[in-house]
Design an enzyme around this catalytic site. Structure first.
Site, PDB file in Angstrom:
ATOM      1  N   HIS A 155      36.516  87.534  62.823  1.00  0.00           N
ATOM      2  CA  HIS A 155      35.228  87.373  63.523  1.00  0.00           C
ATOM      3  C   HIS A 155      34.589  86.028  63.170  1.00  0.00           C
ATOM      4  O   HIS A 155      33.379  85.882  63.228  1.00  0.00           O
ATOM      5  CB  HIS A 155      34.250  88.504  63.189  1.00  0.00           C
ATOM      6  CG  HIS A 155      34.851  89.866  63.316  1.00  0.00           C
ATOM      7  ND1 HIS A 155      34.710  90.659  64.441  1.00  0.00           N
ATOM      8  CD2 HIS A 155      35.621  90.592  62.459  1.00  0.00           C
ATOM      9  CE1 HIS A 155      35.357  91.800  64.261  1.00  0.00           C
ATOM     10  NE2 HIS A 155      35.917  91.779  63.075  1.00  0.00           N
ATOM     11  N   SER A 276      32.484  57.944  69.319  1.00  0.00           N
ATOM     12  CA  SER A 276      31.423  58.075  70.304  1.00  0.00           C
ATOM     13  C   SER A 276      30.946  56.682  70.693  1.00  0.00           C
ATOM     14  O   SER A 276      30.868  55.789  69.848  1.00  0.00           O
ATOM     15  CB  SER A 276      30.264  58.873  69.708  1.00  0.00           C
ATOM     16  OG  SER A 276      29.054  58.573  70.390  1.00  0.00           O
ATOM     17  N   LYS A 282      30.497  59.152  64.558  1.00  0.00           N
ATOM     18  CA  LYS A 282      31.262  60.268  65.105  1.00  0.00           C
ATOM     19  C   LYS A 282      32.773  60.092  64.971  1.00  0.00           C
ATOM     20  O   LYS A 282      33.306  59.007  65.061  1.00  0.00           O
ATOM     21  CB  LYS A 282      30.926  60.462  66.591  1.00  0.00           C
ATOM     22  CG  LYS A 282      29.548  61.019  66.821  1.00  0.00           C
ATOM     23  CD  LYS A 282      29.416  62.474  66.374  1.00  0.00           C
ATOM     24  CE  LYS A 282      30.246  63.381  67.213  1.00  0.00           C
ATOM     25  NZ  LYS A 282      29.528  64.188  68.155  1.00  0.00           N
ATOM     26  N   GLU A 289      40.422  69.218  71.753  1.00  0.00           N
ATOM     27  CA  GLU A 289      39.534  69.797  72.767  1.00  0.00           C
ATOM     28  C   GLU A 289      40.261  69.811  74.109  1.00  0.00           C
ATOM     29  O   GLU A 289      40.113  70.732  74.908  1.00  0.00           O
ATOM     30  CB  GLU A 289      38.238  68.986  72.875  1.00  0.00           C
ATOM     31  CG  GLU A 289      37.369  69.117  71.631  1.00  0.00           C
ATOM     32  CD  GLU A 289      36.222  68.115  71.613  1.00  0.00           C
ATOM     33  OE1 GLU A 289      35.649  67.824  72.678  1.00  0.00           O
ATOM     34  OE2 GLU A 289      35.900  67.633  70.517  1.00  0.00           O
TER      35      GLU A 289
END
Ligand code: ARG
Length: 476
Positions: A155, A276, A282, A289
């Site tokens: 979970h 970024s 970043k 992704e």
């Protein structure tokens, strides 16, 4: 000129052609189309429909057409509706009217089904090698982290300590099943529809078994109606790819999470990280992704094709032309994605200190319950007793291991001084040594099993569609 112009007095509308033509994508099957035609030319020569000399002319011509495609010099003409039309048109330009004999007894319906099966077989073989490479990367990375401990989650809540190798290898077995399914899809795709004609079968005495053999296929279809309309091999391949994509997506999700600085468990190699344009600090895991995102289109390609197939009347319908872009796209998506995921796994840095630091004592609550179980308490009662201790510790702001023995004994008098030994992550992990468990011993056995699996499943090298060679085999 179309292959079917005789019946019409007016040329086809341009807009219809733009809709109807498939050459824009089915030209990727030029090799399979030409291989099928070479084998077919020889088959109709053996059946006495054309002479051996004519077959030789056709095969030589087809080889020239192949050479034009391979060197990028093939010049498409506006009327080249699809790959079958384009090849036959060019062949006839090269060899003259004998080119018009090639299609005897054949339809584009059995031809396209054959071409696409051959293409699918090549694609599945190629994919198999790429999945195998990712499996090897997972094994190599796991071998470095048999003793590295990290929190395991259920979970997405901290659950029990596990070894990092165990986490990595969980993906190895998903990919093993993917390759099993791929081999299975490959076996069912290797059947020849050639000789089914448009729908009813060929009236000529072509030896379908020999034809299948020449094309590297293992058997022939038994029903011509089914042969020209069966796209199960496409649907199955799309499913194998969608599920593979789903596995890569789940790996992607783990890597995105674990590379987040708040976890900090892993660092992606600079070559496989992105930044970024605005925020200089970043470091993003874009490729993982994308692994997660691409699953959407892989699943979409599968559901799209199934929807196309579900309402079709018997035999060939033009709807079936929708099969190709879906499979081409899923294949291209995975052949672009897999090498990057493989490189990421190969170059991944696991931050053992950060993983270790994230291990909270709560992760040993199950071990504490097991301690009581070993002293005879039924597990349900042990679970309850430890639950009370966890609550007490939380209320007192104390670590579980810091609770005095009297407090432990207040919930169960089975606790003794040796309970202190429970609070040890290494011993928690090393007890889970049954097959498939996370203990280093079990993981070593798992790695051996993984190596054995790889030995038993050597990657199939992109077996290219065989081009039957008339010159080598002499007379047809
Ligand atoms: N381009 C077609 C396809 O991909 C080839 C078969 C055409 N057959 C026909 N009867 N129009 O399905």
């Amino acid at each position: 000129m179309t292959l079917w112009g005789g019946r019409f007095s007016e040329p086809t509308d341009d807009d219809l052609r733009a809709l109807n033509d498939s050459i824009g994508f089915d030209r990727h099957m030029f090799r399979q189309d030409i291989a099928g035609s070479i084998a077919y030319a020889q088959a109709i020569a053996r059946a006495g429909i054309i002479t051996a000399a004519e077959a030789e002319v056709l095969v030589k011509g087809l080889r020239s057409v192949l050479a034009e495609f391979e060197s990028g010099t093939f010049a498409l003409q506006p009327a080249d509706e699809d790959i079958h039309t384009a090849v036959e048109r060019r062949l006839t330009e090269l060899v003259g009217s004998v080119g018009g004999k090639l299609h005897t007894g054949r339809s584009r319906n059995d031809q396209v089904a054959t071409d696409f099966r051959l293409w699918t077989l090549d694609a599945l073989a190629e994919l198999d090698g790429r999945i195998a490479a990712l499996q090897s990367a997972l094994i190599a990375q796991a071998e470095q982290h048999i003793l590295t401990l990290m929190p395991g989650y259920t979970h997405l809540q901290p659950a029990q300590p596990i070894t990092a190798a165990h986490w990595l290898l969980s993906f190895f077995w998903m990919l093993a099943r993917d390759r099993d399914r791929l081999a299975d899809a490959h076996r069912r795709a290797a059947v020849s529809p050639l000789g089914a004609g448009a729908l009813a079968g060929t009236p000529f005495a072509v030896d379908r078994d020999q034809l299948a053999h020449d094309l590297g296929l293992t058997s022939v279809t038994q029903n011509s109606l089914d042969a020209v309309s069966d796209r199960d091999f496409v649907a199955e391949s799309l499913f194998v790819m969608a599920l593979l994509g789903t596995h890569l997506s789940r790996l992607g999700e783990d890597i995105v999470l674990y590379s987040n600085p708040q976890f900090g468990y892993i660092t992606l190699n600079d070559r496989y990280s992105t930044g970024s344009s605005l925020m200089p600090q970043k470091r993003n895991a874009d490729p993982m992704e994308l692994a997660r995102g691409k699953a959407g289109r892989l699943i979409g390609n599968l559901t799209g094709l199934l929807t196309t197939l579900k309402g079709l009347p018997t035999a060939y319908n033009k709807d079936l032309q929708e099969d190709k872009e879906a499979l081409f796209d899923s294949f291209d998506t995975l052949t672009r994605l897999l090498p990057v995921v493989t490189a990421i796994i190969r170059t991944l840095r696991l931050n053992a200190d950060r993983m270790r630091a994230a291990l909270g004592e709560d992760l040993l609550a199950t071990d504490l319950a097991d301690y009581l179980v070993r002293r005879g308490l039924p597990f349900r009662q042990a679970h309850h007793a430890v639950g009370q201790l966890v609550r007490l510790a939380a209320e007192q702001g104390s670590a579980l291991s810091r609770l005095p023995l009297e407090v432990l004994r207040s919930v169960s008098d089975l606790f003794e001084a040796d309970v202190a030994q429970v609070f040890n992550f290494e011993s928690s992990v090393s007890q889970r040594r049954a097959t498939g468990g996370t203990a280093p011993d079990a993981v070593r056995a798992q790695l051996e099993a993984a190596h054995r699996w790889m030995d038993d499943h050597p990657d199939v090298h992109p077996a290219q569609t065989p081009l039957v060679n008339l010159n080598e085999s002499g007379e047809p």
